[in-house]
Scaffold this motif. Structure first.
Motif, PDB file in Angstrom:
ATOM      1  N   VAL A  80       0.878  -1.175   0.000  1.00  0.00           N
ATOM      2  CA  VAL A  80       0.000   0.000   0.000  1.00  0.00           C
ATOM      3  C   VAL A  80       0.910   1.217   0.000  1.00  0.00           C
ATOM      4  CG1 VAL A  80      -1.777   1.272   1.242  1.00  0.00           C
ATOM      5  CG2 VAL A  80      -1.822  -1.236   1.215  1.00  0.00           C
ATOM      6  N   VAL A  81       0.670   2.125  -0.948  1.00  0.00           N
ATOM      7  CA  VAL A  81       1.557   3.282  -1.103  1.00  0.00           C
ATOM      8  C   VAL A  81       0.734   4.562  -1.092  1.00  0.00           C
ATOM      9  CG1 VAL A  81       3.223   1.926  -2.417  1.00  0.00           C
ATOM     10  CG2 VAL A  81       1.480   3.225  -3.638  1.00  0.00           C
ATOM     11  N   VAL A  82       1.332   5.616  -0.555  1.00  0.00           N
ATOM     12  CA  VAL A  82       0.707   6.940  -0.527  1.00  0.00           C
ATOM     13  C   VAL A  82       1.586   7.909  -1.290  1.00  0.00           C
ATOM     14  CG1 VAL A  82       0.145   8.923   0.944  1.00  0.00           C
ATOM     15  CG2 VAL A  82      -0.568   6.635   1.624  1.00  0.00           C
ATOM     16  N   GLN A  83       0.962   8.718  -2.114  1.00  0.00           N
ATOM     17  CA  GLN A  83       1.656   9.756  -2.875  1.00  0.00           C
ATOM     18  C   GLN A  83       1.004  11.101  -2.546  1.00  0.00           C
ATOM     19  OE1 GLN A  83       3.821  11.102  -4.868  1.00  0.00           O
ATOM     20  NE2 GLN A  83       2.565  12.846  -5.429  1.00  0.00           N
ATOM     21  N   HIS A  84       1.865  12.101  -2.203  1.00  0.00           N
ATOM     22  CA  HIS A  84       1.292  13.405  -1.848  1.00  0.00           C
ATOM     23  C   HIS A  84       2.282  14.534  -2.107  1.00  0.00           C
ATOM     24  CE1 HIS A  84      -1.371  16.262  -0.209  1.00  0.00           C
ATOM     25  NE2 HIS A  84      -0.968  16.257   1.043  1.00  0.00           N
ATOM     26  N   ASN A  85       1.842  15.504  -2.879  1.00  0.00           N
ATOM     27  CA  ASN A  85       2.545  16.790  -2.968  1.00  0.00           C
ATOM     28  C   ASN A  85       2.052  17.603  -1.781  1.00  0.00           C
ATOM     29  OD1 ASN A  85       3.119  19.545  -3.443  1.00  0.00           O
ATOM     30  ND2 ASN A  85       3.249  19.212  -5.643  1.00  0.00           N
ATOM     31  N   ALA A 124       1.387  15.152   8.105  1.00  0.00           N
ATOM     32  CA  ALA A 124       2.150  13.931   8.365  1.00  0.00           C
ATOM     33  C   ALA A 124       1.319  12.923   9.154  1.00  0.00           C
ATOM     34  CB  ALA A 124       3.434  14.270   9.114  1.00  0.00           C
ATOM     35  N   ARG A 125       0.576  13.390  10.152  1.00  0.00           N
ATOM     36  CA  ARG A 125      -0.262  12.477  10.940  1.00  0.00           C
ATOM     37  C   ARG A 125      -1.339  11.837  10.075  1.00  0.00           C
ATOM     38  NH1 ARG A 125       0.217  16.662  14.786  1.00  0.00           N
ATOM     39  NH2 ARG A 125      -1.832  17.505  14.185  1.00  0.00           N
ATOM     40  N   ALA A 126      -1.948  12.630   9.204  1.00  0.00           N
ATOM     41  CA  ALA A 126      -3.003  12.101   8.334  1.00  0.00           C
ATOM     42  C   ALA A 126      -2.454  11.020   7.410  1.00  0.00           C
ATOM     43  CB  ALA A 126      -3.626  13.233   7.524  1.00  0.00           C
ATOM     44  N   LEU A 127      -1.259  11.221   6.895  1.00  0.00           N
ATOM     45  CA  LEU A 127      -0.658  10.232   5.997  1.00  0.00           C
ATOM     46  C   LEU A 127      -0.237   8.989   6.770  1.00  0.00           C
ATOM     47  CD1 LEU A 127       1.531  12.590   3.779  1.00  0.00           C
ATOM     48  CD2 LEU A 127      -0.790  11.774   3.346  1.00  0.00           C
ATOM     49  N   SER A 128       0.305   9.183   7.944  1.00  0.00           N
ATOM     50  CA  SER A 128       0.742   8.052   8.758  1.00  0.00           C
ATOM     51  C   SER A 128      -0.429   7.178   9.174  1.00  0.00           C
ATOM     52  CB  SER A 128       1.488   8.565   9.986  1.00  0.00           C
ATOM     53  OG  SER A 128       1.993   7.496  10.755  1.00  0.00           O
ATOM     54  N   ASP A 129      -1.586   7.796   9.420  1.00  0.00           N
ATOM     55  CA  ASP A 129      -2.763   7.050   9.863  1.00  0.00           C
ATOM     56  C   ASP A 129      -3.255   6.049   8.814  1.00  0.00           C
ATOM     57  OD1 ASP A 129      -2.762   8.335  12.277  1.00  0.00           O
ATOM     58  OD2 ASP A 129      -4.351   9.767  11.759  1.00  0.00           O
ATOM     59  N   VAL A 130      -2.862   6.222   7.573  1.00  0.00           N
ATOM     60  CA  VAL A 130      -3.273   5.295   6.516  1.00  0.00           C
ATOM     61  C   VAL A 130      -2.652   3.917   6.746  1.00  0.00           C
ATOM     62  CG1 VAL A 130      -3.222   4.864   4.022  1.00  0.00           C
ATOM     63  CG2 VAL A 130      -3.546   7.188   4.885  1.00  0.00           C
ATOM     64  N   GLY A 131      -1.464   3.882   7.344  1.00  0.00           N
ATOM     65  CA  GLY A 131      -0.785   2.613   7.565  1.00  0.00           C
ATOM     66  C   GLY A 131      -0.141   2.051   6.319  1.00  0.00           C
ATOM     67  N   ALA A 132       0.189   2.917   5.369  1.00  0.00           N
ATOM     68  CA  ALA A 132       0.791   2.468   4.111  1.00  0.00           C
ATOM     69  C   ALA A 132       2.191   1.931   4.350  1.00  0.00           C
ATOM     70  CB  ALA A 132       0.823   3.625   3.117  1.00  0.00           C
ATOM     71  N   ASP A 133       2.677   1.157   3.380  1.00  0.00           N
ATOM     72  CA  ASP A 133       4.043   0.641   3.435  1.00  0.00           C
ATOM     73  C   ASP A 133       5.053   1.687   2.982  1.00  0.00           C
ATOM     74  OD1 ASP A 133       3.466  -2.296   4.072  1.00  0.00           O
ATOM     75  OD2 ASP A 133       2.249  -1.994   2.271  1.00  0.00           O
ATOM     76  N   LEU A 134       4.670   2.491   1.995  1.00  0.00           N
ATOM     77  CA  LEU A 134       5.536   3.523   1.452  1.00  0.00           C
ATOM     78  C   LEU A 134       4.784   4.841   1.399  1.00  0.00           C
ATOM     79  CD1 LEU A 134       7.021   1.639  -1.662  1.00  0.00           C
ATOM     80  CD2 LEU A 134       8.030   1.814   0.624  1.00  0.00           C
ATOM     81  N   VAL A 135       5.493   5.929   1.672  1.00  0.00           N
ATOM     82  CA  VAL A 135       4.923   7.271   1.554  1.00  0.00           C
ATOM     83  C   VAL A 135       5.894   8.124   0.748  1.00  0.00           C
ATOM     84  CG1 VAL A 135       4.197   9.356   2.774  1.00  0.00           C
ATOM     85  CG2 VAL A 135       3.682   7.107   3.750  1.00  0.00           C
ATOM     86  N   ALA A 136       5.415   8.688  -0.353  1.00  0.00           N
ATOM     87  CA  ALA A 136       6.228   9.553  -1.205  1.00  0.00           C
ATOM     88  C   ALA A 136       5.728  10.981  -1.085  1.00  0.00           C
ATOM     89  CB  ALA A 136       6.151   9.088  -2.663  1.00  0.00           C
ATOM     90  N   LEU A 137       6.646  11.917  -0.878  1.00  0.00           N
ATOM     91  CA  LEU A 137       6.279  13.315  -0.685  1.00  0.00           C
ATOM     92  C   LEU A 137       7.078  14.207  -1.624  1.00  0.00           C
ATOM     93  CD1 LEU A 137       6.224  13.540   3.228  1.00  0.00           C
ATOM     94  CD2 LEU A 137       4.363  12.881   1.680  1.00  0.00           C
ATOM     95  N   GLU A 138       6.417  15.289  -2.073  1.00  0.00           N
ATOM     96  CA  GLU A 138       7.072  16.299  -2.903  1.00  0.00           C
ATOM     97  C   GLU A 138       6.878  17.683  -2.277  1.00  0.00           C
ATOM     98  OE1 GLU A 138       6.027  12.833  -4.548  1.00  0.00           O
ATOM     99  OE2 GLU A 138       4.466  14.366  -4.806  1.00  0.00           O
ATOM    100  N   GLU A 139       7.689  18.626  -2.759  1.00  0.00           N
ATOM    101  CA  GLU A 139       7.734  19.998  -2.250  1.00  0.00           C
ATOM    102  C   GLU A 139       8.151  20.026  -0.780  1.00  0.00           C
ATOM    103  OE1 GLU A 139       4.775  22.823  -3.340  1.00  0.00           O
ATOM    104  OE2 GLU A 139       4.719  22.179  -5.436  1.00  0.00           O
ATOM    105  N   LEU A 140       9.173  19.251  -0.486  1.00  0.00           N
ATOM    106  CA  LEU A 140       9.754  19.242   0.862  1.00  0.00           C
ATOM    107  C   LEU A 140      10.772  20.369   0.964  1.00  0.00           C
ATOM    108  CD1 LEU A 140      10.342  15.393   1.167  1.00  0.00           C
ATOM    109  CD2 LEU A 140       8.593  16.730   2.380  1.00  0.00           C
ATOM    110  N   VAL A 141      10.506  21.329   1.803  1.00  0.00           N
ATOM    111  CA  VAL A 141      11.402  22.474   1.980  1.00  0.00           C
ATOM    112  C   VAL A 141      11.620  22.709   3.463  1.00  0.00           C
ATOM    113  CG1 VAL A 141      10.727  23.596  -0.190  1.00  0.00           C
ATOM    114  CG2 VAL A 141       9.447  24.088   1.908  1.00  0.00           C
ATOM    115  N   ASP A 142      12.700  23.384   3.781  1.00  0.00           N
ATOM    116  CA  ASP A 142      12.956  23.768   5.176  1.00  0.00           C
ATOM    117  C   ASP A 142      12.046  24.943   5.551  1.00  0.00           C
ATOM    118  OD1 ASP A 142      14.935  21.860   5.583  1.00  0.00           O
ATOM    119  OD2 ASP A 142      16.468  23.145   4.676  1.00  0.00           O
ATOM    120  N   PRO A 143      11.559  24.999   6.780  1.00  0.00           N
ATOM    121  CA  PRO A 143      11.794  24.050   7.881  1.00  0.00           C
ATOM    122  C   PRO A 143      10.781  22.915   7.949  1.00  0.00           C
ATOM    123  CG  PRO A 143      10.599  25.931   8.713  1.00  0.00           C
ATOM    124  CD  PRO A 143      10.815  26.192   7.241  1.00  0.00           C
TER     125      PRO A 143
END
Length: 329
Positions: free
Chosen positions: A112-117, A129-148
């Motif tokens: 089970v994989v999650v993809q999210h910009n 992050a909590r909403a994505l983690s609650d899915v219980g997926a095996d993989l989570v892919a994220l885009e537009e990761l910037v500091d902070p």
């Protein structure tokens, strides 16, 4: 009801509409044209303004036009129009009907994989992050990761996803060990140095090694001149070549590809990878989604079903998919 006298008596004409099942030839012509566009969209020229890609980006919405044509044919009470409308109905069902089927029962050999910009303007990355983690997926892919915000995602996902890799503004979080992580260069020549939106890593899953790619292709714009997608198309070609050269047999691609799977600009990817068999999962814009530009594709695996998750602080909706790996169907 108004009566007119004719030879042999009177006939009735209602004000509500025609009483004959004849006519409707104009509707029939429109229906045939719509059927041709849907079925033969690949032959629509892409110049000027990449009009072919623009059409394909919103091709599923042709179904609404078919419904309107059907309603008009029924109101017009035209047998000719009704028969003609069957052509675009058949063309649309052939292309998109399978996406309407319900998801199959979950199997054993699948991820089970999650993809999210997540958006670089996200004001509450912790909640995202909590909403994505609650899915219980095996993989989570994220885009537009910037500091902070990046540090927030790393902290919030660490307990459920002990393995992760980030390159530039894209990252992959995994329940299973990762190896061979590296940057994937998908930068078009016209973009300045420092632009980094591709990463690859091997997931050591219980079902065997899987090469996971996370990518964020350049944005496209729709204007008076049509669709501006040259950079996106160039980046897709670079990514397609990288995947073609991948030595691990099973591949999963997750990313904001800024294009629908029907868009010919993504052919370097869709010609090599399987796309979702079920589910529309329109993901952008989050407020009123009209297209799925957040994609999950696979090689030597099947993307069985894809769906959206509730909105987060991003202008994209997250999507979650089941990827069935070799050895199980």
């Amino acid at each position: 009801m108004v009566k007119q006298r004719v030879r042999g008596g009177a006939r009735s004409v209602t004000a509500a509409g025609p009483t004959s099942w004849g006519g409707g030839r104009a509707l029939a012509v429109v229906a045939v044209v719509v059927a041709g566009v849907v079925a033969l969209h690949r032959v629509v020229p892409n110049r000027p303004g990449r009009i072919g890609s623009l059409l394909e980006s919103f091709l599923p919405w042709a179904g609404l036009l078919v419904v309107v044509l059907l309603g008009l044919a029924l109101w017009r009470r035209s047998a000719v129009a009704l028969v003609a409308v069957l052509l675009p109905v058949g063309a649309w069902v052939h292309l998109f009907g399978g996406l309407l089927l319900p998801a199959e029962a979950a199997g054993g050999r699948e991820l089970v994989v999650v993809q999210h910009n997540v958006s670089d303007e996200n004001r509450d990355p912790a909640a995202t992050a909590r909403a994505l983690s609650d899915v219980g997926a095996d993989l989570v892919a994220l885009e537009e990761l910037v500091d902070p915000q990046l540090a927030v995602y790393e902290k919030a996902l660490a307990s459920d996803y002990p393995h992760h890799v980030v390159r530039g503004t894209v990252g992959l979080w995994s329940k299973y060990p990762l190896s061979g992580a590296r940057l994937v260069d998908i930068k078009p020549p016209s973009i300045e140095e420092g632009w980094s939106r591709g990463v690859r890593a091997v997931v050591r899953s219980p079902y065997g090694d899987v090469a996971a790619y996370v990518a964020h292709l350049p944005s496209v714009r729709v204007g008076a001149g049509g669709l501006a997608s040259q950079r996106r198309d160039e980046s897709a070609a670079l990514l397609g070549r990288a995947i073609a050269d991948e030595s691990v047999e099973t591949v999963i691609l997750l990313g904001d590809l800024n294009g629908a799977v029907e868009d010919r600009g993504l052919r370097p990817l869709t010609s090599r990878l399987n796309v979702a068999e079920r589910g529309f999962a329109l993901s952008f814009p989050a407020a009123l989604p009209v297209a799925r530009i957040d994609q999950v594709m696979a090689r030597s695996a099947v993307v069985g079903h894809i769906r959206t998750l509730p909105a987060t602080g991003s202008d994209h909706l997250p999507v979650v998919a089941r990827v069935v790996l070799p050895g199980h169907r």
